[in-house]
Design an enzyme around this catalytic site. Structure first.
Site, PDB file in Angstrom:
ATOM      1  N   LYS A   9       0.841  -1.195   0.000  1.00 38.63           N
ATOM      2  CA  LYS A   9       0.000   0.000   0.000  1.00 38.63           C
ATOM      3  C   LYS A   9       0.875   1.243   0.000  1.00 38.63           C
ATOM      4  O   LYS A   9       0.406   2.349   0.237  1.00 38.63           O
ATOM      5  CB  LYS A   9      -0.919  -0.006   1.227  1.00 38.63           C
ATOM      6  CG  LYS A   9      -2.047  -1.025   1.112  1.00 38.63           C
ATOM      7  CD  LYS A   9      -3.059  -0.839   2.226  1.00 38.63           C
ATOM      8  CE  LYS A   9      -4.208  -1.821   2.045  1.00 38.63           C
ATOM      9  NZ  LYS A   9      -5.185  -1.704   3.135  1.00 38.63           N
ATOM     10  N   ASN A  10       2.160   1.051  -0.214  1.00 41.50           N
ATOM     11  CA  ASN A  10       3.109   2.170  -0.238  1.00 41.50           C
ATOM     12  C   ASN A  10       3.203   2.694  -1.677  1.00 41.50           C
ATOM     13  O   ASN A  10       3.667   1.994  -2.583  1.00 41.50           O
ATOM     14  CB  ASN A  10       4.462   1.647   0.274  1.00 41.50           C
ATOM     15  CG  ASN A  10       5.545   2.700   0.238  1.00 41.50           C
ATOM     16  OD1 ASN A  10       5.687   3.435  -0.724  1.00 41.50           O
ATOM     17  ND2 ASN A  10       6.323   2.749   1.293  1.00 41.50           N
ATOM     18  N   GLU A  42      -0.794  -7.631   8.939  1.00 40.55           N
ATOM     19  CA  GLU A  42       0.055  -7.378  10.105  1.00 40.55           C
ATOM     20  C   GLU A  42       1.436  -7.962   9.868  1.00 40.55           C
ATOM     21  O   GLU A  42       1.573  -9.150   9.558  1.00 40.55           O
ATOM     22  CB  GLU A  42      -0.575  -8.028  11.331  1.00 40.55           C
ATOM     23  CG  GLU A  42      -1.433  -7.043  12.098  1.00 40.55           C
ATOM     24  CD  GLU A  42      -1.673  -7.545  13.501  1.00 40.55           C
ATOM     25  OE1 GLU A  42      -0.766  -7.416  14.335  1.00 40.55           O
ATOM     26  OE2 GLU A  42      -2.763  -8.102  13.722  1.00 40.55           O
ATOM     27  N   ASP A  71       9.592  -6.413   1.529  1.00 43.55           N
ATOM     28  CA  ASP A  71       9.805  -5.896   2.876  1.00 43.55           C
ATOM     29  C   ASP A  71      11.181  -5.261   2.874  1.00 43.55           C
ATOM     30  O   ASP A  71      12.168  -5.898   2.513  1.00 43.55           O
ATOM     31  CB  ASP A  71       9.676  -6.976   3.944  1.00 43.55           C
ATOM     32  CG  ASP A  71       9.364  -6.329   5.289  1.00 43.55           C
ATOM     33  OD1 ASP A  71       8.370  -5.580   5.364  1.00 43.55           O
ATOM     34  OD2 ASP A  71      10.114  -6.542   6.254  1.00 43.55           O
ATOM     35  N   SER A  72      11.209  -3.998   3.227  1.00 40.27           N
ATOM     36  CA  SER A  72      12.466  -3.261   3.088  1.00 40.27           C
ATOM     37  C   SER A  72      12.701  -2.410   4.317  1.00 40.27           C
ATOM     38  O   SER A  72      11.847  -2.311   5.194  1.00 40.27           O
ATOM     39  CB  SER A  72      12.425  -2.413   1.817  1.00 40.27           C
ATOM     40  OG  SER A  72      11.173  -1.772   1.677  1.00 40.27           O
ATOM     41  N   TYR A 156      13.028   7.306   3.852  1.00 38.79           N
ATOM     42  CA  TYR A 156      14.252   7.931   4.349  1.00 38.79           C
ATOM     43  C   TYR A 156      15.123   8.506   3.225  1.00 38.79           C
ATOM     44  O   TYR A 156      16.255   8.925   3.487  1.00 38.79           O
ATOM     45  CB  TYR A 156      15.071   6.893   5.143  1.00 38.79           C
ATOM     46  CG  TYR A 156      14.356   6.365   6.368  1.00 38.79           C
ATOM     47  CD1 TYR A 156      14.478   6.998   7.601  1.00 38.79           C
ATOM     48  CD2 TYR A 156      13.542   5.224   6.289  1.00 38.79           C
ATOM     49  CE1 TYR A 156      13.824   6.510   8.730  1.00 38.79           C
ATOM     50  CE2 TYR A 156      12.881   4.728   7.413  1.00 38.79           C
ATOM     51  CZ  TYR A 156      13.023   5.375   8.626  1.00 38.79           C
ATOM     52  OH  TYR A 156      12.372   4.896   9.732  1.00 38.79           O
TER      53      TYR A 156
END
Ligand SMILES: O=P(O)(O)OP(=O)(O)OP(=O)(O)OC[C@H]1O[C@@H](n2cnc3c(O)ncnc32)[C@H](O)[C@@H]1O
Ligand SMILES: [Mg+2]
Length: 197
Positions: A9-10, A42, A71-72, A156
């Site tokens: 969802k990013n 989750e 997954d990062s 970031y």
């Protein structure tokens, strides 16, 4: 394979994957493209691999189609590897890139440039109905800046200067970021698999 669902969802990730896969003639859809709201998964795992598998396999089971999950996170040496698997919510809920950046900069306030080394990691999991899930990993080495610079990318990026560059990831163009990023490195590892699809 003509299409793959990206279990994210990013928005930043979804956009980067769309560009990568277009180069292979594969169309992508993310969880943001579904009209019916898909519940948040989750991330209860204790490793990037576990969380990537959770996301990919739950969406594969829901939709019965090939699914890729990412997954990062950011691993900072001076913080003993933090924020690591907690990168998305490092400063707590609700998830906020600005708050996360602020927390990291505060924690590194007195840490000198030489020892501000860090790396982004991306673990991809691909889950296909009836097949065993496969994993690929990519890294991008760099340093954490003292201040926020640039507005491209996400997460970031405004405080991460990749090795060999004098600009932050958020000051690079999307094409430049996508040619050196941890996500790109993980995709490169997938190439042989993709050529056989
Ligand atoms: O789980 P999904 O829905 O895919 O989205 P997410 O943002 O929660 O993604 P993760 O759980 O994998 O957390 C990764 C976090 O690491 C950071 N991150 C990952 N890739 C990044 C990149 O290319 N540039 C900057 N920050 C990144 C950013 O804060 C992300 O929110
Ligand atoms: Mg997440």
């Amino acid at each position: 394979m003509k299409q793959i669902i990206i279990a994210t969802k990013n928005k930043g990730k979804a956009k980067e994957f769309k560009e990568f896969f277009a180069g292979y003639g594969i169309e992508t859809k993310s969880l943001l493209d579904f009209e019916k709201e898909i519940q948040d998964i989750e991330e209860t795992g204790s490793t990037f691999e576990e969380n990537a598998a959770l996301k990919a396999e739950q969406i594969r089971d829901l939709l019965s189609v090939p699914v890729l999950a990412d997954d990062s996170g950011l691993i900072i040496d001076a913080l003993n590897g933090r924020p690591g698997i907690f990168s998305a919510r490092y400063a707590g809920e609700p998830k906020s890139d600005q708050a996360n950046i602020k927390k990291v900069l505060a924690e590194l306030k007195t840490v000198p440039e030489k020892v501000r080394t860090a790396r982004f990691i991306c673990v991809l999991a691909i889950a296909i109905p009836g097949e065993e899930t496969i994993f690929r990993t990519g890294y991008c080495e760099g340093k954490i800046d003292f201040e926020v610079k640039g507005s491209n990318g996400f997460g970031y990026d405004p405080i991460f200067t990749p090795e060999g560059y004098s600009k932050t990831m958020a000051q690079l163009s999307p094409a430049e970021k996508n040619s050196i990023s941890h996500r790109k490195q993980a995709i490169i590892q997938l190439e042989e698999w993709m050529n056989n699809q």
